[in-house]
Scaffold this motif. Structure first.
Motif, short mmCIF file in Angstrom:
data_model
loop_
_atom_site.label_atom_id
_atom_site.label_comp_id
_atom_site.label_asym_id
_atom_site.label_seq_id
_atom_site.Cartn_x
_atom_site.Cartn_y
_atom_site.Cartn_z
N TYR A 112 -22.09 23.39 16.75
CA TYR A 112 -21.37 22.12 16.57
C TYR A 112 -21.52 21.59 15.15
CZ TYR A 112 -20.52 17.09 16.99
OH TYR A 112 -20.06 15.80 16.80
N ILE A 113 -22.73 21.70 14.60
CA ILE A 113 -22.97 21.21 13.24
C ILE A 113 -22.28 22.10 12.21
CG2 ILE A 113 -24.76 20.91 11.46
CD1 ILE A 113 -26.60 19.90 13.68
N ILE A 143 -24.31 14.77 22.10
CA ILE A 143 -23.12 14.47 21.30
C ILE A 143 -22.43 13.21 21.83
CG2 ILE A 143 -20.82 15.29 20.66
CD1 ILE A 143 -22.01 18.15 20.75
N PRO A 159 -26.83 14.03 14.86
CA PRO A 159 -26.74 15.41 15.34
C PRO A 159 -27.81 16.32 14.74
CG PRO A 159 -24.57 14.58 14.76
CD PRO A 159 -25.56 13.58 14.26
N LEU A 180 -25.76 23.21 19.57
CA LEU A 180 -25.69 22.17 18.54
C LEU A 180 -25.63 22.76 17.14
CD1 LEU A 180 -28.05 19.39 19.93
CD2 LEU A 180 -25.59 19.32 19.67
#
Length: 301
Positions: free
Chosen positions: A54-55, A234, A183, A51
């Motif tokens: 992803y961020i 997500i 998120p 994550l």
């Protein structure tokens, strides 16, 4: 039916049900070779790292994490570290399907806890009925464990229920993050909970002394962390954005059948008649809590 639930969002919801049902399947495989506390740590750490990637610097993540680290620690404890540990210990003795059914009582406990700790989510007659039906299903499931003839020990049956109660507290506590990008909340709690799980794993399991797990356990850990946790969050947030939190919560009804199907197909698990009866009661209780069917009947009348 909510008009925002089109074919695409229904497809995403079914996919999420399969993925989160798969978490019980993957855990059942991994926990045979990896101690529960160490499994919890690797699940949380790998999901947190995924994550973070992803961020990738968006949402002002690090500033929020720094400012609210104490709250993330609490949320990470009650929404990740504690319930995952309870479920994994329970799954050392019970199958994926049964663990998923017992954990599906989460919305019931959430309603009861929110009634006590909040002022805007009080019990109504419909909610009380849903809770009573769902709790009856839980009693049907854990009842055999209270006798010597039960196939699973009572403590193993109670642990996923305790995990569901922990999730219920987390759902209520998590409302303070409503203004934080979803998120960021997910990555923050996973980061905090991996830090909680690390010393527990080191002290209890001494993982450096353990034999290397087989390939199937390693693949199960990766699937548990990356697919069921990181990607699952997500996907859940995407469904919430497209169809709202109420529609997204319908995934609760899809997780147990998915876990049961995977357990039957790949692990040779079988549910007793009483376990199917318990699942039916819990599912019916969740439908009552959702309130949609009641509103449709009232409108038709």
């Amino acid at each position: 039916m909510d008009s925002r639930m089109n074919a695409w969002t229904w497809g995403l919801l079914v996919l999420l049900g399969l993925i989160w049902g798969g978490s019980f399947f993957f855990a059942r495989i991994a926990v045979q070779d990896v101690p529960p506390l160490t499994l919890v740590f690797f699940r949380l750490l790998l999901a947190a790292l995924a994550l973070h990637i992803y961020i990738a610097g968006r949402f002002d993540f690090h500033a929020i994490l720094t400012a609210r680290w104490r709250e993330f620690l609490i949320l990470g404890l009650i929404n990740n570290a504690l319930p995952h540990t309870l479920i994994f210990f329970g799954q050392t003795r019970i199958g994926a399907g049964l663990a998923a059914i017992l954990n599906a009582t989460t919305p019931i406990w959430t309603v009861l806890i929110a009634n006590y700790f909040t002022s805007d989510e009080k019990l109504s007659p419909v909610k009380i009925a849903g809770c009573l039906v769902g709790l009856a299903g839980t009693i049907v499931l854990i009842g055999p464990g209270m006798s010597a003839g039960g196939q699973a020990p009572l403590w193993a049956l109670l642990l996923p229920v305790l995990a569901a109660i922990s999730y219920g507290f987390a759902a209520t506590y998590g409302k303070r993050f409503k203004n934080v990008p979803a998120p960021v909340t997910a990555a923050g709690q996973l980061t905090a909970s991996s830090l909680i799980a690390l010393p527990l794993s080191l002290l209890a399991d001494r993982p450096w002394t353990l034999a290397a797990p087989p390939l199937d356990a390693l693949l199960a850990i990766l699937a548990l962390a990356l697919l069921s946790t990181a990607f699952g969050y997500i996907l859940y947030f995407r469904i919430m954005a497209a169809a709202g939190a109420t529609n997204a919560s319908l995934v609760t009804l899809l997780v147990p059948p998915s876990a049961i199907l995977l357990g039957v197909l790949f692990l040779g698990e079988r549910l007793a008649l009483s376990e199917f009866a318990g699942m039916a009661l819990i599912g019916f209780g969740l439908v009552i809590l959702d309130g949609r069917a009641y509103r449709m009947l009232a409108k038709a009348a």
